[in-house]
Design a protein around this motif. Sequence first.
Motif, PDB file in Angstrom:
ATOM      1  N   GLY A 191     -43.584  37.752  46.301  1.00  0.00           N
ATOM      2  CA  GLY A 191     -43.208  37.129  45.035  1.00  0.00           C
ATOM      3  C   GLY A 191     -42.766  38.112  43.976  1.00  0.00           C
ATOM      4  N   LEU A 192     -43.358  39.296  43.961  1.00  0.00           N
ATOM      5  CA  LEU A 192     -43.009  40.306  42.965  1.00  0.00           C
ATOM      6  C   LEU A 192     -41.629  40.904  43.202  1.00  0.00           C
ATOM      7  CD1 LEU A 192     -46.441  42.101  42.570  1.00  0.00           C
ATOM      8  CD2 LEU A 192     -45.321  40.626  40.903  1.00  0.00           C
ATOM      9  N   LEU A 193     -41.007  40.564  44.340  1.00  0.00           N
ATOM     10  CA  LEU A 193     -39.677  41.085  44.670  1.00  0.00           C
ATOM     11  C   LEU A 193     -38.635  39.979  44.838  1.00  0.00           C
ATOM     12  CD1 LEU A 193     -40.720  43.769  47.331  1.00  0.00           C
ATOM     13  CD2 LEU A 193     -40.034  44.194  44.957  1.00  0.00           C
ATOM     14  N   GLN A 194     -39.010  38.740  44.598  1.00  0.00           N
ATOM     15  CA  GLN A 194     -38.097  37.626  44.838  1.00  0.00           C
ATOM     16  C   GLN A 194     -37.076  37.460  43.720  1.00  0.00           C
ATOM     17  OE1 GLN A 194     -40.259  33.995  45.552  1.00  0.00           O
ATOM     18  NE2 GLN A 194     -41.309  34.798  47.351  1.00  0.00           N
TER      19      GLN A 194
ATOM     20  N   ALA B 110     -34.585  34.841  41.576  1.00  0.00           N
ATOM     21  CA  ALA B 110     -34.823  33.475  41.095  1.00  0.00           C
ATOM     22  C   ALA B 110     -34.330  32.455  42.113  1.00  0.00           C
ATOM     23  CB  ALA B 110     -34.140  33.277  39.749  1.00  0.00           C
ATOM     24  N   ALA B 111     -33.166  32.705  42.713  1.00  0.00           N
ATOM     25  CA  ALA B 111     -32.602  31.756  43.681  1.00  0.00           C
ATOM     26  C   ALA B 111     -33.479  31.657  44.921  1.00  0.00           C
ATOM     27  CB  ALA B 111     -31.187  32.182  44.059  1.00  0.00           C
ATOM     28  N   TYR B 112     -34.001  32.796  45.391  1.00  0.00           N
ATOM     29  CA  TYR B 112     -34.878  32.793  46.563  1.00  0.00           C
ATOM     30  C   TYR B 112     -36.173  32.049  46.244  1.00  0.00           C
ATOM     31  CZ  TYR B 112     -37.426  34.662  50.622  1.00  0.00           C
ATOM     32  OH  TYR B 112     -38.149  34.791  51.785  1.00  0.00           O
ATOM     33  N   ALA B 113     -36.750  32.310  45.077  1.00  0.00           N
ATOM     34  CA  ALA B 113     -37.995  31.637  44.682  1.00  0.00           C
ATOM     35  C   ALA B 113     -37.787  30.129  44.603  1.00  0.00           C
ATOM     36  CB  ALA B 113     -38.469  32.177  43.330  1.00  0.00           C
ATOM     37  N   GLU B 114     -36.641  29.712  44.068  1.00  0.00           N
ATOM     38  CA  GLU B 114     -36.366  28.280  43.941  1.00  0.00           C
ATOM     39  C   GLU B 114     -36.227  27.632  45.310  1.00  0.00           C
ATOM     40  OE1 GLU B 114     -33.038  25.316  41.889  1.00  0.00           O
ATOM     41  OE2 GLU B 114     -33.032  27.457  41.452  1.00  0.00           O
ATOM     42  N   ARG B 115     -35.526  28.296  46.215  1.00  0.00           N
ATOM     43  CA  ARG B 115     -35.318  27.725  47.550  1.00  0.00           C
ATOM     44  C   ARG B 115     -36.613  27.665  48.355  1.00  0.00           C
ATOM     45  NH1 ARG B 115     -30.531  25.118  49.141  1.00  0.00           N
ATOM     46  NH2 ARG B 115     -28.810  25.963  47.892  1.00  0.00           N
ATOM     47  N   THR B 116     -37.408  28.723  48.290  1.00  0.00           N
ATOM     48  CA  THR B 116     -38.633  28.753  49.089  1.00  0.00           C
ATOM     49  C   THR B 116     -39.712  27.841  48.517  1.00  0.00           C
ATOM     50  OG1 THR B 116     -39.357  30.747  47.890  1.00  0.00           O
ATOM     51  CG2 THR B 116     -38.249  31.053  50.019  1.00  0.00           C
ATOM     52  N   ALA B 117     -39.567  27.428  47.253  1.00  0.00           N
ATOM     53  CA  ALA B 117     -40.527  26.472  46.692  1.00  0.00           C
ATOM     54  C   ALA B 117     -40.484  25.161  47.468  1.00  0.00           C
ATOM     55  CB  ALA B 117     -40.228  26.229  45.218  1.00  0.00           C
ATOM     56  N   ALA B 118     -39.322  24.879  48.071  1.00  0.00           N
ATOM     57  CA  ALA B 118     -39.196  23.652  48.858  1.00  0.00           C
ATOM     58  C   ALA B 118     -40.022  23.714  50.135  1.00  0.00           C
ATOM     59  CB  ALA B 118     -37.728  23.406  49.201  1.00  0.00           C
ATOM     60  N   LEU B 119     -40.464  24.924  50.520  1.00  0.00           N
ATOM     61  CA  LEU B 119     -41.279  25.087  51.727  1.00  0.00           C
ATOM     62  C   LEU B 119     -42.761  24.874  51.462  1.00  0.00           C
ATOM     63  CD1 LEU B 119     -39.569  28.335  53.074  1.00  0.00           C
ATOM     64  CD2 LEU B 119     -39.033  25.962  53.669  1.00  0.00           C
ATOM     65  N   ALA B 120     -43.120  24.628  50.200  1.00  0.00           N
ATOM     66  CA  ALA B 120     -44.526  24.428  49.847  1.00  0.00           C
ATOM     67  C   ALA B 120     -45.090  23.217  50.582  1.00  0.00           C
ATOM     68  CB  ALA B 120     -44.669  24.246  48.339  1.00  0.00           C
ATOM     69  N   PRO B 121     -46.404  23.243  50.907  1.00  0.00           N
ATOM     70  CA  PRO B 121     -47.000  22.129  51.652  1.00  0.00           C
ATOM     71  C   PRO B 121     -47.001  20.812  50.898  1.00  0.00           C
ATOM     72  CG  PRO B 121     -48.678  23.684  50.913  1.00  0.00           C
ATOM     73  CD  PRO B 121     -47.355  24.328  50.656  1.00  0.00           C
ATOM     74  N   ARG B 122     -46.837  20.855  49.571  1.00  0.00           N
ATOM     75  CA  ARG B 122     -46.746  19.608  48.810  1.00  0.00           C
ATOM     76  C   ARG B 122     -45.413  19.561  48.078  1.00  0.00           C
ATOM     77  NH1 ARG B 122     -48.323  20.489  43.333  1.00  0.00           N
ATOM     78  NH2 ARG B 122     -49.111  22.603  42.971  1.00  0.00           N
ATOM     79  N   SER B 123     -44.893  18.364  47.903  1.00  0.00           N
ATOM     80  CA  SER B 123     -43.598  18.192  47.259  1.00  0.00           C
ATOM     81  C   SER B 123     -43.699  18.542  45.771  1.00  0.00           C
ATOM     82  CB  SER B 123     -43.128  16.743  47.430  1.00  0.00           C
ATOM     83  OG  SER B 123     -41.884  16.550  46.793  1.00  0.00           O
TER      84      SER B 123
ATOM     85  N   VAL C   5     -41.354  21.311  37.939  1.00  0.00           N
ATOM     86  CA  VAL C   5     -42.421  22.213  38.365  1.00  0.00           C
ATOM     87  C   VAL C   5     -41.837  23.430  39.076  1.00  0.00           C
ATOM     88  CG1 VAL C   5     -44.403  22.462  39.908  1.00  0.00           C
ATOM     89  CG2 VAL C   5     -44.172  20.408  38.491  1.00  0.00           C
ATOM     90  N   VAL C   6     -40.812  23.221  39.901  1.00  0.00           N
ATOM     91  CA  VAL C   6     -40.155  24.342  40.577  1.00  0.00           C
ATOM     92  C   VAL C   6     -39.611  25.330  39.549  1.00  0.00           C
ATOM     93  CG1 VAL C   6     -38.177  25.025  41.985  1.00  0.00           C
ATOM     94  CG2 VAL C   6     -39.601  23.091  42.690  1.00  0.00           C
ATOM     95  N   ALA C   7     -38.965  24.807  38.496  1.00  0.00           N
ATOM     96  CA  ALA C   7     -38.425  25.666  37.444  1.00  0.00           C
ATOM     97  C   ALA C   7     -39.532  26.464  36.763  1.00  0.00           C
ATOM     98  CB  ALA C   7     -37.672  24.825  36.411  1.00  0.00           C
ATOM     99  N   GLN C   8     -40.700  25.852  36.584  1.00  0.00           N
ATOM    100  CA  GLN C   8     -41.830  26.537  35.980  1.00  0.00           C
ATOM    101  C   GLN C   8     -42.337  27.657  36.891  1.00  0.00           C
ATOM    102  OE1 GLN C   8     -43.511  25.979  32.834  1.00  0.00           O
ATOM    103  NE2 GLN C   8     -41.522  25.030  32.509  1.00  0.00           N
TER     104      GLN C   8
ATOM    105  N   LEU D  12     -34.958  32.152  55.907  1.00  0.00           N
ATOM    106  CA  LEU D  12     -35.444  30.781  55.736  1.00  0.00           C
ATOM    107  C   LEU D  12     -34.650  30.028  54.662  1.00  0.00           C
ATOM    108  CD1 LEU D  12     -39.312  31.394  55.798  1.00  0.00           C
ATOM    109  CD2 LEU D  12     -37.894  30.476  57.641  1.00  0.00           C
ATOM    110  N   VAL D  13     -33.708  30.728  54.058  1.00  0.00           N
ATOM    111  CA  VAL D  13     -32.914  30.169  52.962  1.00  0.00           C
ATOM    112  C   VAL D  13     -31.438  30.314  53.327  1.00  0.00           C
ATOM    113  CG1 VAL D  13     -34.664  30.709  51.230  1.00  0.00           C
ATOM    114  CG2 VAL D  13     -32.910  32.403  51.784  1.00  0.00           C
ATOM    115  N   PRO D  14     -30.537  29.641  52.592  1.00  0.00           N
ATOM    116  CA  PRO D  14     -29.110  29.784  52.876  1.00  0.00           C
ATOM    117  C   PRO D  14     -28.662  31.243  52.889  1.00  0.00           C
ATOM    118  CG  PRO D  14     -29.470  27.974  51.371  1.00  0.00           C
ATOM    119  CD  PRO D  14     -30.801  28.646  51.530  1.00  0.00           C
ATOM    120  N   ALA D  15     -27.639  31.526  53.688  1.00  0.00           N
ATOM    121  CA  ALA D  15     -27.204  32.904  53.910  1.00  0.00           C
ATOM    122  C   ALA D  15     -26.857  33.628  52.620  1.00  0.00           C
ATOM    123  CB  ALA D  15     -26.008  32.918  54.862  1.00  0.00           C
ATOM    124  N   THR D  16     -26.181  32.954  51.702  1.00  0.00           N
ATOM    125  CA  THR D  16     -25.801  33.627  50.455  1.00  0.00           C
ATOM    126  C   THR D  16     -27.025  34.021  49.639  1.00  0.00           C
ATOM    127  OG1 THR D  16     -25.557  31.447  49.417  1.00  0.00           O
ATOM    128  CG2 THR D  16     -23.558  32.484  50.295  1.00  0.00           C
ATOM    129  N   VAL D  17     -28.027  33.157  49.617  1.00  0.00           N
ATOM    130  CA  VAL D  17     -29.264  33.453  48.885  1.00  0.00           C
ATOM    131  C   VAL D  17     -30.005  34.603  49.560  1.00  0.00           C
ATOM    132  CG1 VAL D  17     -31.506  32.524  48.155  1.00  0.00           C
ATOM    133  CG2 VAL D  17     -29.466  31.090  48.031  1.00  0.00           C
TER     134      VAL D  17
END
Length: 288
Positions: free
Chosen positions: A122-125, A127-140, A145-148, A180-185
Amino acid sequence: MPAGGKPTVRSRRFGHRMQRHRVSAGFDQSQAAEFIHGSRSKISRMEDGITTARPAEVLLLLDRYGVTDERERGHLVWLAKNSGHRGWWLNFPELSESYRDHISLEDDATFIREWQTVLIPGLLQTAAYAERTAALAPRSLTPKVVAQFVKVREERQAKIEEGGTGYAAIIWEPVVSLPLVPATVHREQLEHLLRAGKRSNVSIQVLPVSAGVKAGISYPFSSFSFDSQPTVEAVAIDNLRGSSILEAMDDLTAYASAFDRLRSEALSPDASARLIRRVLRSGKEEAS
């Protein structure tokens, strides 16, 4: 004292360090209580992190324990004064208590070491990577909340970017080579890793798949030091519900050794950067 009498990460750290000094000096809690004209219960609650002590009491106890190191004395007085400090992370009510504890450790740390097997730390992510990987969280999570969470990631990274903390990350090779995220990200994220690795306070190493068994693969974890020496004083283990904080000496020793094994088997920072660049070139060739 901690708000509502509930231990905080800082008050627990304060209590554990005071307890170690007391035991090392050969005193029991009743004897320590006599030094400050208090009760054994007061010492017990202080060492459990439920309450702290006034700076004058801290210094008196340290005098009787024979602790003369001025850095250690000053740090314990600081912890006593700031055990109930309201950090910026408390402005984000959606964060779990364990995540807040994790951030509190990061905020105080002088050295952070991290091992990751699934995601870029997380300390190296970006913003785009953090936003995309938030979708992998066990809860929707809702977009708000993702923006936060992305904002929190950016706040967490500030201390590293400002050079206030030494940071060493070991990342398992599949995290770099199998996006685990789109190639450009993913490409943007790898480019960010290369830039971050050039900071004087940052070390990034990749553990090859071939070395995993020898190194002893474990669950992702972070370890924290709070002094001028990189002695591990707390460990956070990632899990589905947040983080579990370990502070027992046996646990700290085990995870310090685990990180050393991982680091010894990982590629050097320079070799890791070359691997990341190869992955980037390969991705660009496949896209063309």
